[in-house]
Scaffold this active site. Sequence first.
Site, mmCIF file in Angstrom:
data_model
loop_
_atom_site.group_PDB
_atom_site.id
_atom_site.type_symbol
_atom_site.label_atom_id
_atom_site.label_comp_id
_atom_site.label_asym_id
_atom_site.label_seq_id
_atom_site.Cartn_x
_atom_site.Cartn_y
_atom_site.Cartn_z
ATOM 1 N N PRO A 1 0.786 -1.232 0.000
ATOM 2 C CA PRO A 1 0.000 0.000 0.000
ATOM 3 C C PRO A 1 0.818 1.281 0.000
ATOM 4 C CG PRO A 1 -0.092 -1.081 2.139
ATOM 5 C CD PRO A 1 0.554 -2.051 1.190
ATOM 6 N N ASN A 2 0.318 2.219 -0.778
ATOM 7 C CA ASN A 2 0.836 3.591 -0.875
ATOM 8 C C ASN A 2 2.149 3.714 -1.649
ATOM 9 O OD1 ASN A 2 -1.314 4.852 0.628
ATOM 10 N ND2 ASN A 2 -0.441 3.890 2.442
ATOM 11 N N ARG B 1 4.916 12.254 -2.903
ATOM 12 C CA ARG B 1 4.715 12.758 -1.536
ATOM 13 C C ARG B 1 5.898 12.339 -0.671
ATOM 14 N NH1 ARG B 1 -1.080 12.567 -1.908
ATOM 15 N NH2 ARG B 1 -1.346 14.064 -3.581
ATOM 16 N N TYR C 1 11.007 9.116 1.541
ATOM 17 C CA TYR C 1 11.073 8.034 0.554
ATOM 18 C C TYR C 1 11.840 8.404 -0.719
ATOM 19 C CZ TYR C 1 7.641 5.908 3.619
ATOM 20 O OH TYR C 1 7.018 5.373 4.711
ATOM 21 N N ASN D 1 8.079 -5.759 -0.674
ATOM 22 C CA ASN D 1 7.953 -4.586 0.185
ATOM 23 C C ASN D 1 6.460 -4.466 0.478
ATOM 24 O OD1 ASN D 1 7.801 -2.184 1.500
ATOM 25 N ND2 ASN D 1 8.989 -1.007 0.007
ATOM 26 N N ALA E 1 3.031 -0.870 4.874
ATOM 27 C CA ALA E 1 2.540 -0.911 6.256
ATOM 28 C C ALA E 1 1.987 -2.282 6.651
ATOM 29 C CB ALA E 1 1.471 0.168 6.447
ATOM 30 N N GLU F 1 12.575 -9.684 2.269
ATOM 31 C CA GLU F 1 11.755 -8.529 2.673
ATOM 32 C C GLU F 1 12.575 -7.266 2.421
ATOM 33 O OE1 GLU F 1 10.770 -8.694 6.845
ATOM 34 O OE2 GLU F 1 10.216 -6.573 6.895
ATOM 35 N N HIS G 1 12.701 -2.816 2.401
ATOM 36 C CA HIS G 1 12.123 -1.505 2.727
ATOM 37 C C HIS G 1 13.062 -0.426 2.205
ATOM 38 C CE1 HIS G 1 9.106 -3.374 5.172
ATOM 39 N NE2 HIS G 1 10.050 -4.120 5.711
ATOM 40 N N SER H 1 13.131 2.688 3.471
ATOM 41 C CA SER H 1 13.626 3.405 4.651
ATOM 42 C C SER H 1 14.198 2.418 5.664
ATOM 43 C CB SER H 1 12.487 4.208 5.286
ATOM 44 O OG SER H 1 11.450 3.340 5.716
ATOM 45 N N ARG I 1 12.882 4.664 12.697
ATOM 46 C CA ARG I 1 11.588 5.345 12.656
ATOM 47 C C ARG I 1 10.725 4.963 13.868
ATOM 48 N NH1 ARG I 1 9.195 4.847 6.806
ATOM 49 N NH2 ARG I 1 7.944 6.567 7.638
#
Length: 149
Positions: free
Chosen positions: A10-11, A18, A23, A74, A77, A98, A100, A102, A107
């Site tokens: 998602p996203n 954004r 990112y 990836n 969330a 897996e 990511h 970031s 975080r």
Amino acid sequence: MTVIYILNGPNLNLLGQREPEVYGHDTLASIEAMCRAKAKGLGLDIVFRQTNIEGELVNHIHEAREKAKGLVINAGAYTHTSVALHDAVKAVGLPTIEVHLSNVYKREAFRHHSYLSPVAEGVICGFGPQSYELALEGLAAILKKKGKA
Ligand code: CA2
């Protein structure tokens, strides 16, 4: 040809539009192009997908069982929430990396737990788009070792 599924959650379709401070400026399309170039050099063929829907990710993982030798994921969330993705990756039994963009450990605390890490062969985070290239390299090495590439 050795096929690898690269799945995005998602996203991630919003990349480059954004929150560039978190990112970066790369879009998902440019990350896909990077992955295609990297995969070619490694003798791998990739299927690259993005969905915002958890169940669709589960379906893509199931599809990979028939069509691919490995998985780069990836899950966005859903990494931190989804028992369904944990179960799907475990069930298909494909070597899975897996990734990511970031460094999730730098975080918020809620990003420090992953439902995927216990069922992944490896985890790469914090290298931006290069995380995907490193994941492909790692997966290629794993497949070679197993005599599957
Ligand atoms: O760092 C990563 O790759 C993440 O998987 C990205 C997820 C986040 O929930 C994970 O904790 C770490 C979020 C992807 C959202 O991407 C956006 C891109 C542009 C604007 C807003 C969100």
